[in-house]
Design a protein around this motif. Structure first.
Motif, mmCIF file in Angstrom:
data_model
loop_
_atom_site.group_PDB
_atom_site.id
_atom_site.type_symbol
_atom_site.label_atom_id
_atom_site.label_comp_id
_atom_site.label_asym_id
_atom_site.label_seq_id
_atom_site.Cartn_x
_atom_site.Cartn_y
_atom_site.Cartn_z
ATOM 1 N N ARG A 1 0.854 -1.180 0.000
ATOM 2 C CA ARG A 1 0.000 0.000 0.000
ATOM 3 C C ARG A 1 0.897 1.239 0.000
ATOM 4 N N TYR B 1 -7.851 3.444 -1.074
ATOM 5 C CA TYR B 1 -8.394 3.439 0.279
ATOM 6 C C TYR B 1 -8.417 4.849 0.855
ATOM 7 N N TRP C 1 -9.750 3.368 8.211
ATOM 8 C CA TRP C 1 -9.643 3.072 6.788
ATOM 9 C C TRP C 1 -11.010 2.755 6.196
ATOM 10 N N GLY D 1 -12.231 0.505 0.592
ATOM 11 C CA GLY D 1 -11.503 0.490 -0.669
ATOM 12 C C GLY D 1 -12.428 0.544 -1.865
#
Length: 115
Positions: free
Chosen positions: A45, A94, A105, A108
């Motif tokens: 990520r 995200y 978070w 996504g």
């Protein structure tokens, strides 16, 4: 707790544009940073952009020029405008928000750029 709902991903041809949105709800008064990360298949990520509640933005050098992060006037929605998209921008994007001592978070949203 903070809930993040992302939208705006999809399939686009190379050279096209997309605008991602992330709406935050819940305990949002203490949010001090909002941002976007992305993760491509079999890659780590990586940071795309962040924005503080005073409007200061941060982009890694690799993201400068084609991506623009912004928020709405209420500071509960963060946007990512993506222009001149390339196949290598294909990833799950995200949403991220930070509160003192806490990170949150989104689930996504998939962005696929076809050549």
């Amino acid at each position: 707790q903070v809930r993040l709902v992302e939208s705006g991903g999809g399939l686009v041809q190379a050279g096209g544009s997309l605008r991602l949105s992330c709406a935050a709800s819940g305990s949002i008064a203490s949010i001090n940073l909002m941002g976007w990360y992305r993760q491509a298949p079999e890659k780590q990520r990586e940071l795309v952009a962040t924005i503080t509640m005073t409007g200061s933005t941060n982009y890694p050098d690799s993201m400068k020029g084609r991506f623009t992060i912004s928020t709405d006037n209420f500071k509960n929605t963060v946007y990512l405008q993506m222009n001149s998209l390339k196949p290598e921008d294909t990833a799950v994007y995200y949403c991220y928000v930070r509160r003192p001592g806490l990170s949150h978070w989104g689930q996504g949203t998939q962005v696929t750029v076809s050549s």
